[in-house]
Design a protein around this motif. Structure first.
Motif, mmCIF file in Angstrom:
data_model
loop_
_atom_site.group_PDB
_atom_site.id
_atom_site.type_symbol
_atom_site.label_atom_id
_atom_site.label_comp_id
_atom_site.label_asym_id
_atom_site.label_seq_id
_atom_site.Cartn_x
_atom_site.Cartn_y
_atom_site.Cartn_z
ATOM 1 N N VAL A 124 -4.401 -11.534 -3.736
ATOM 2 C CA VAL A 124 -4.327 -12.886 -3.178
ATOM 3 C C VAL A 124 -2.969 -13.109 -2.525
ATOM 4 O O VAL A 124 -2.865 -13.786 -1.495
ATOM 5 N N LYS A 125 -1.929 -12.526 -3.105
ATOM 6 C CA LYS A 125 -0.605 -12.633 -2.503
ATOM 7 C C LYS A 125 -0.577 -11.994 -1.117
ATOM 8 O O LYS A 125 0.059 -12.511 -0.203
ATOM 9 N N ALA A 126 -1.272 -10.873 -0.963
ATOM 10 C CA ALA A 126 -1.346 -10.223 0.352
ATOM 11 C C ALA A 126 -2.033 -11.137 1.365
ATOM 12 O O ALA A 126 -1.617 -11.214 2.531
ATOM 13 N N PHE A 127 -3.080 -11.851 0.928
ATOM 14 C CA PHE A 127 -3.739 -12.806 1.815
ATOM 15 C C PHE A 127 -2.792 -13.937 2.206
ATOM 16 O O PHE A 127 -2.821 -14.424 3.342
ATOM 17 N N GLY A 128 -1.966 -14.372 1.246
ATOM 18 C CA GLY A 128 -1.009 -15.433 1.544
ATOM 19 C C GLY A 128 0.042 -14.989 2.544
ATOM 20 O O GLY A 128 0.401 -15.743 3.455
ATOM 21 N N VAL A 129 0.561 -13.774 2.384
ATOM 22 C CA VAL A 129 1.559 -13.252 3.321
ATOM 23 C C VAL A 129 0.959 -13.114 4.717
ATOM 24 O O VAL A 129 1.619 -13.381 5.727
ATOM 25 N N ALA A 130 -0.312 -12.691 4.783
ATOM 26 C CA ALA A 130 -0.973 -12.515 6.084
ATOM 27 C C ALA A 130 -1.353 -13.843 6.722
ATOM 28 O O ALA A 130 -1.699 -13.882 7.908
ATOM 29 N N GLY A 131 -1.287 -14.935 5.950
ATOM 30 C CA GLY A 131 -1.603 -16.240 6.501
ATOM 31 C C GLY A 131 -3.063 -16.630 6.434
ATOM 32 O O GLY A 131 -3.468 -17.644 6.999
ATOM 33 N N PHE A 132 -3.883 -15.838 5.704
ATOM 34 C CA PHE A 132 -5.301 -16.160 5.596
ATOM 35 C C PHE A 132 -5.540 -17.364 4.689
ATOM 36 O O PHE A 132 -6.522 -18.091 4.867
ATOM 37 N N VAL A 133 -4.687 -17.531 3.684
ATOM 38 C CA VAL A 133 -4.783 -18.691 2.793
ATOM 39 C C VAL A 133 -3.375 -19.264 2.634
ATOM 40 O O VAL A 133 -2.380 -18.550 2.798
ATOM 41 N N PRO A 134 -3.260 -20.557 2.322
ATOM 42 C CA PRO A 134 -1.930 -21.127 2.090
ATOM 43 C C PRO A 134 -1.223 -20.410 0.936
ATOM 44 O O PRO A 134 -1.855 -20.017 -0.053
ATOM 45 N N THR A 135 0.076 -20.247 1.064
ATOM 46 C CA THR A 135 0.824 -19.502 0.057
ATOM 47 C C THR A 135 0.775 -20.184 -1.304
ATOM 48 O O THR A 135 0.783 -19.506 -2.339
ATOM 49 N N VAL A 136 0.730 -21.511 -1.331
ATOM 50 C CA VAL A 136 0.647 -22.227 -2.611
ATOM 51 C C VAL A 136 -0.662 -21.881 -3.318
ATOM 52 O O VAL A 136 -0.689 -21.630 -4.533
ATOM 53 N N VAL A 137 -1.754 -21.852 -2.559
ATOM 54 C CA VAL A 137 -3.051 -21.500 -3.130
ATOM 55 C C VAL A 137 -3.040 -20.058 -3.628
ATOM 56 O O VAL A 137 -3.532 -19.749 -4.723
ATOM 57 N N ALA A 138 -2.464 -19.155 -2.835
ATOM 58 C CA ALA A 138 -2.413 -17.749 -3.214
ATOM 59 C C ALA A 138 -1.602 -17.537 -4.484
ATOM 60 O O ALA A 138 -1.928 -16.673 -5.306
ATOM 61 N N ALA A 139 -0.546 -18.304 -4.668
ATOM 62 C CA ALA A 139 0.309 -18.143 -5.843
ATOM 63 C C ALA A 139 -0.321 -18.723 -7.100
ATOM 64 O O ALA A 139 -0.179 -18.162 -8.197
ATOM 65 N N TRP A 140 -1.030 -19.833 -6.959
ATOM 66 C CA TRP A 140 -1.519 -20.549 -8.137
ATOM 67 C C TRP A 140 -2.963 -20.233 -8.497
ATOM 68 O O TRP A 140 -3.386 -20.509 -9.624
ATOM 69 N N PHE A 141 -3.726 -19.658 -7.582
ATOM 70 C CA PHE A 141 -5.138 -19.367 -7.870
ATOM 71 C C PHE A 141 -5.303 -18.462 -9.093
ATOM 72 O O PHE A 141 -6.078 -18.787 -10.003
ATOM 73 N N PRO A 142 -4.606 -17.312 -9.186
ATOM 74 C CA PRO A 142 -4.768 -16.467 -10.380
ATOM 75 C C PRO A 142 -4.341 -17.168 -11.656
ATOM 76 O O PRO A 142 -4.947 -16.972 -12.720
ATOM 77 N N VAL A 143 -3.294 -17.994 -11.579
ATOM 78 C CA VAL A 143 -2.801 -18.699 -12.762
ATOM 79 C C VAL A 143 -3.843 -19.689 -13.264
ATOM 80 O O VAL A 143 -4.152 -19.743 -14.470
ATOM 81 N N VAL A 144 -4.406 -20.465 -12.360
ATOM 82 C CA VAL A 144 -5.399 -21.474 -12.746
ATOM 83 C C VAL A 144 -6.648 -20.810 -13.320
ATOM 84 O O VAL A 144 -7.185 -21.246 -14.345
ATOM 85 N N VAL A 145 -7.106 -19.728 -12.681
ATOM 86 C CA VAL A 145 -8.304 -19.033 -13.154
ATOM 87 C C VAL A 145 -8.068 -18.459 -14.553
ATOM 88 O O VAL A 145 -8.915 -18.591 -15.447
ATOM 89 N N ALA A 146 -6.910 -17.813 -14.755
ATOM 90 C CA ALA A 146 -6.616 -17.215 -16.059
ATOM 91 C C ALA A 146 -6.489 -18.279 -17.140
ATOM 92 O O ALA A 146 -6.993 -18.106 -18.261
#
Length: 362
Positions: free
Chosen positions: A326-348
């Motif tokens: 997900v971090k790679a998607f955030g760096v590439a700009g496919f998803v917002p970086t905030v979403v990429a950083a917090w998505f795994p945390v929220v799911v876990a």
């Protein structure tokens, strides 16, 4: 209601185990990195084992920072397993203390461990990585003029005098300095008419300063110069966005770098992803603790199970893999970086809390 004494005991139990895990990982990473480094650089003239140990010691904090989520996971699992083996959790349950109460000090310890990793370890790691690159560059200086296009991006600048393609063996000083750099000068037709190889290059105000330069025209003999200049319209913020490793920017400097880069119309996704990931790191450690609890809390009733421990390790590894993807998607700009950083945390956290609610509270 769990007393302060018992809560403090659980907290320091976790802190002690996490510290030992951290020191063990630190020593292991140092040995592995030192062995790998010496195998690559032992034949370079001027290499000594003291230089190799220095480079590895400077790089280890950054490498260890990548393992912090696993340290948090293993420390939480080891803490809960040890408490179960000594029947301390059994006694706590018999005294009317719920799982949430004795998990709170462990989660607090994990959170504080993440905060220390962000505000203390990260700046040390960033500074150490920059210095290790400089020391390694001094060691390799003059021994290789080969530009590795797979690890170092190429820049193409446009000026009134024509286009220039720039590459380098090593990027230093957060992108504002290059070692063993190559400049290809292009004419109006896009053909190379001159090549300049420089041992060191510095980005100045409006020009690149080249030191120890060899100028090779396409139709004449080469010429050596001590100092040379190549005009540029590139701003330091653009160069840093393209060349600097986000890991080399300390946590407290990232917001300013992001703001300045975006003021020039740059996305700064790599820097923003690094910043948001560091912000989420303490909460990621709490999520790792909850995952550890899902495979450790049942031991008091069902006995120690290597399969359950392995399940926790696999779950933590999958969470780490998902966070990297997900971090790679955030760096590439496919998803917002905030979403990429917090998505795994929220799911876990959702998984851990749901599992514990089902098992502990029915």
């Amino acid at each position: 209601m769990m007393g302060w004494t018992l809560g403090r005991y659980f907290f320091f139990r976790y802190a002690t185990i996490a510290t030992w895990f951290f020191l063990g990982i630190f020593a292991l990473v140092f040995l592995i990195d030192f062995t790998e480094l010496t195998s690559r650089t032992a034949r370079i003239p001027g290499f000594t084992y003291w230089i190799g140990a220095t480079i590895s010691a400077l790089r280890v904090p950054m490498l260890v920072l990548q393992t912090v989520p696993f340290v948090g996971l293993f420390a939480a699992m080891a803490t809960l397993v040890s408490l179960n083996r000594k029947y301390e959790l059994v006694v706590a349950r018999a005294a009317g203390i719920s799982a949430w109460q004795f998990l709170l000090p462990v989660c607090l310890g994990a959170f504080l461990f993440g905060v220390l990793a962000v505000v203390v370890l990260n700046p040390l790691a960033a500074s150490g990585l920059v210095h290790s690159q400089q020391v390694e560059n001094l060691l390799r200086s003059g021994n290789s003029n080969t530009v590795d296009s797979s690890s170092v991006p190429w820049l193409r600048q446009k000026t009134a005098s024509g286009d220039t393609i720039i590459g380098a063996r090593a990027i230093l000083s957060q992108g504002l300095e290059m070692a063993d750099a190559t400049f290809f000068m292009l004419d109006s037709d896009g053909d190379i008419f001159e090549r300049r190889d420089a041992k060191r290059v510095f980005l100045r105000d409006g020009y690149w300063e080249l030191q120890n330069v060899t100028v090779r025209p396409s139709n004449g003999p080469g010429e050596k110069k001590d100092i040379d200049r190549v005009p540029t319209d590139l701003k330091p913020e653009f160069v840093q966005e393209r060349l600097a490793q986000p890991e080399t920017i300390p946590f407290f400097e990232l917001p300013k770098k992001i703001e300045v880069a975006r003021s020039f119309g740059l996305g700064a996704n790599a820097f923003a992803m690094q910043f948001d990931s560091l912000i989420a790191l303490p909460f990621l450690l709490v999520a790792m603790t909850l995952i550890a609890a899902t495979v450790s809390m049942r031991f008091a009733r069902m006995g120690q199970s290597a399969t359950m421990i392995l399940g926790g390790v696999v779950a933590g590894f999958l969470l780490y893999v998902v966070s990297v993807l997900v971090k790679a998607f955030g760096v590439a700009g496919f998803v917002p970086t905030v979403v990429a950083a917090w998505f795994p945390v929220v799911v876990a956290m959702f998984f851990g809390v749901t599992f514990l609610l089902y098992k502990e509270d029915g």
